[in-house]
Design a protein around this motif. Structure first.
Motif, PDB file in Angstrom:
ATOM      1  N   ALA A 297       2.929  -0.648   6.174  1.00  0.00           N
ATOM      2  CA  ALA A 297       1.600  -1.032   5.649  1.00  0.00           C
ATOM      3  C   ALA A 297       1.112  -2.205   6.058  1.00  0.00           C
ATOM      4  CB  ALA A 297       1.917  -0.906   4.074  1.00  0.00           C
TER       5      ALA A 297
ATOM      6  N   ALA B 163      -5.958   2.673   2.957  1.00  0.00           N
ATOM      7  CA  ALA B 163      -4.735   1.780   3.441  1.00  0.00           C
ATOM      8  C   ALA B 163      -4.236   1.175   2.441  1.00  0.00           C
ATOM      9  CB  ALA B 163      -4.820   1.046   4.659  1.00  0.00           C
TER      10      ALA B 163
ATOM     11  N   ARG C 246      -2.838  -1.694   2.507  1.00  0.00           N
ATOM     12  CA  ARG C 246      -3.231  -3.153   2.736  1.00  0.00           C
ATOM     13  C   ARG C 246      -4.739  -3.455   2.467  1.00  0.00           C
ATOM     14  NH1 ARG C 246      -3.783  -6.496   7.980  1.00  0.00           N
ATOM     15  NH2 ARG C 246      -4.982  -4.798   8.743  1.00  0.00           N
ATOM     16  N   ASP C 247      -5.617  -2.281   2.728  1.00  0.00           N
ATOM     17  CA  ASP C 247      -6.828  -2.747   2.148  1.00  0.00           C
ATOM     18  C   ASP C 247      -6.925  -2.688   0.583  1.00  0.00           C
ATOM     19  OD1 ASP C 247      -7.359  -2.524   4.909  1.00  0.00           O
ATOM     20  OD2 ASP C 247      -8.224  -0.519   4.831  1.00  0.00           O
TER      21      ASP C 247
ATOM     22  N   SER D 252      -4.984  13.779   3.137  1.00  0.00           N
ATOM     23  CA  SER D 252      -5.334  13.043   3.822  1.00  0.00           C
ATOM     24  C   SER D 252      -6.503  13.485   4.950  1.00  0.00           C
ATOM     25  CB  SER D 252      -4.240  12.386   4.800  1.00  0.00           C
ATOM     26  OG  SER D 252      -3.419  11.812   4.402  1.00  0.00           O
TER      27      SER D 252
END
Lengths: 305, 353
Positions: free
Chosen positions: B42, B231, B233-234, B325
């Motif tokens: 990630a 994501a 991370r976002d 997804s």
């Protein structure tokens, strides 16, 4: 417990299920595979390495198996997954063992930033280390294997792991990769050398791995201080020529051959500089193995006087 | 433990420790074994290392876990150094020709001194310039060593005619990628936030211009579903931005709602707030939901989005996750292009790849 102590069916079970946890110098590699070639290769080349007890985690988690794509019905391939992901392209299945070694190299290059990592063959005599930093094709692995057969302790034929805090070199003894004509050279050099089967690698060269000696693997925790730097260059037909290299140029050469000194910022630069403060540097052009080894012996005995 | 089970466990743990850092203290070695690869994948391993260090956990960990955290921490430091140097180099190329670039995303967070920028993996630098300055900026960058990556004719046209950025540039010596934007969303998309508003309210930190706080959050919000499922991370970025600005800026929430409406980004803002709160527990004032209620999708759509997001994140791998997804991927492109263009683009991508 070393891998050689492990009953073959236990080895196979661990490889097929949770993975075999091998202690390789400062790292634990967890390797899983259903391939007989990997089982044989590990059992022989890593015979002296310790197997970690329990089912704990690992620095590097690798699986070596044929990819589960439709292609497997057309052409047998091998794929290495790292942490469940696939950073590498599949290769013909005969290359399973070299691919595992290449994947381990990639792991060290990518996740060992605790150390300043230099692309160099590294050996030790007494407590002092000989570094041979050079790009592939310079003959450093061949020289390394030859010195290993003459009583030098193997730290690594691929990496110098420099601890930036102490300035010492951490061993990571693994099988030494011999390519092309070097294979026959080493067989002739030492009757005791144990070499694995010859296979073609990705670059189309014959490669055979030489098992690191028991004493080197046992001393995996014993670090060495930089003692000598030799930059080898194989040159067919050349008589052995030794030339001194300035400290400044040596630092630049080490930097060129380092995977990550930039990640350490100023500390990285100073770590490299601390090596040249301790270890004189020469370039060595050579054509014969005996010439190369004798020249290095002379250098070492001269500076040890 | 199979690798699939480990991957799912890792994802759950990652969301849990992003929600509550203190939970790191109670993890077993088996937990770390699952969490470390999840964080690495990630691109959040440096963040994890910083959190573990903050809690003083390093000494109690097995060597493999501690070493991986140290390695991530060292690499994270390098990203910070690298971004600061790239900002310096980009200024050197652009300021003399009268272009003041606005640093977006990671480079912007770092320039603004935000905690969520620390150790953030940065693979490319994004800058925004007025469309009128685009040619001048491009020429100056090329003169200073950046080069366009070779593209085929279709991709070239994709970028030049339809996108909001030029094809990626790479610096010849340093290898770092640079994306030069004139807008934050494609020309072809349904959402068209006015770049003049964004450029008109930038803030400067130590000489580097960045989007103002609300615009920074909105930009992160439009990218949350930009390429399919969010994501992690976002989500972590949005969480970090919201937590920071909620305390650092007076009347931040009211300004966020107002600016989202002004730019026509109320829907992405709603999704960003919703999923940041849902996935990592970002504190959102309860009163805010009534003021953004108008931006929420119709009930069934909201439920569908929840289900798709949950499935794509939680199942990790497997068929349902892949399908979810893909659904989110198509949706993201639906927002970028008119239907016919989208159909052509997807067919082409499917055939070429």
């Amino acid at each position: 417990v070393t891998l050689a102590d492990l009953p073959p069916d236990t080895l196979r079970r661990q490889l097929r299920r949770q993975g075999l946890r091998l202690r390789i110098g400062p790292f634990v590699a967890r390797v899983a595979s259903s391939m007989a070639a990997i089982e044989t290769s590990l059992a022989t080349l890593y015979a002296h390495h310790d197997v970690e007890p329990g089912q704990d985690g690992a620095h590097f988690t690798l699986r070596v198996d044929p990819p589960r794509t439709l292609r497997r019905f057309v052409r047998r391939q091998v794929q290495v997954t790292f942490d469940g992901h696939e950073p590498f392209l599949p290769l013909p299945w005969q290359m399973a063992a070299p691919m595992l070694e290449a994947a381990l190299n990639w792991c060290v290059g990518s996740f060992a930033h605790r150390f300043v990592v230099i692309h160099a063959a590294t050996l030790a005599l007494g407590g002092r280390a000989l570094l041979m930093p050079a790009p592939p094709g310079s003959g450093k692995s061949t020289l390394c294997a030859a010195l290993m057969c003459r009583g030098w302790r193997l730290l690594s034929d691929e990496f110098a792991l420099l601890d930036p805090a102490s300035g010492t070199l951490q061993p990571i003894p693994r099988p030494v990769a011999l390519k092309g004509p070097s294979i026959a050279l080493l067989r002739a050099w030492s009757a005791d050398a144990w070499l694995g089967p010859e296979v073609d690698n990705n670059e189309g060269e014959r490669v055979s791995y030489m098992r690191p000696p028991l004493e080197s693997v046992r001393a995996s925790a014993t670090r060495a201080v930089p003692g000598w730097i030799v930059i080898p260059k194989f040159e067919a037909g050349a008589p052995p020529i030794v030339e001194a290299m300035s400290r400044a140029r040596t630092v630049m050469h080490l930097a060129d051959n380092s995977f990550n000194y930039n990640l350490h910022g100023r500390n990285g630069f100073e770590s490299l500089a601390s090596i040249v403060d301790r270890a004189p540097c020469v370039t060595l052009r050579y054509s014969g193995l005996e010439d190369g080894v004798q020249t290095i012996d002379r250098l070492v005995s001269k500076s040890s006087r | 433990v199979t690798s699939k089970v480990r991957a799912q466990h890792g994802l759950q743990l990652l969301l849990r420790v992003l929600r509550n850092r203190d939970d790191l203290a109670g993890l077993t070695p088996a937990d770390w074994d699952a969490l470390l690869p999840a964080a690495e994948h990630a691109k959040l391993s440096a963040r994890l290392a910083a959190d573990a260090e903050h809690l003083g956990l390093a000494d109690g960990l097995p060597d493999w876990a501690r070493d991986r955290l140290i390695s991530s921490h060292i690499r994270g430091n390098e990203f910070e150094r690298l971004v600061r140097w790239e900002i310096d180099r980009i200024h050197r190329a652009l300021l003399p020709v009268g272009v003041r670039p606005v640093f977006l995303k990671g480079a912007g967070y770092l320039a603004a001194g935000l905690a969520c920028a620390s150790g953030r993996v940065v693979l490319d630098i994004d800058i925004l310039v007025p469309e009128a300055d685009l040619a001048r900026a491009q020429a100056a960058l090329v003169q200073h060593g950046w080069q366009f990556e070779p593209l085929d004719a279709y991709d070239e046209r994709y970028y030049r005619e339809w996108m909001h950025e030029l094809p990626p540039l790479r610096h010849q010596e340093r290898g770092v990628m640079l994306d030069l934007h004139h807008a934050i969303l494609p020309r072809t998309g349904r959402l068209q936030p006015d770049s003049r508003i964004l450029l008109g309210r930038t803030v400067t930190y130590g000489g580097a211009a960045v989007l103002c706080p609300t615009h920074m959050v909105l930009h992160a919000a439009v990218h949350l579903f930009y390429d399919g499922p969010p994501a992690i991370r976002d989500i972590a970025d949005i969480d970090g931005l919201l937590r920071h600005f909620a305390t650092a800026e007076a009347d931040f929430w009211a300004a966020l709602v107002r600016d989202a409406r002004e730019l026509g980004l109320a829907r992405p803002a709603f999704y960003a707030l919703r999923y940041a709160q849902r996935l990592v527990g970002t504190p959102i004032p309860t009163g805010l939901w009534t003021s953004v209620a108008g931006a929420a999708p119709a009930g069934p759509v909201a439920h569908l989005m929840d289900a798709l997001v949950d499935a794509s994140l939680h199942a990790g791998t497997g068929g349902v996750a892949a399908l979810s997804s893909f659904a989110l991927f198509v949706r993201s492109h639906w927002l970028r292009m008119p239907p016919l263009m989208l159909a052509r683009h997807l067919v082409r991508k499917a055939v070429v790849k």
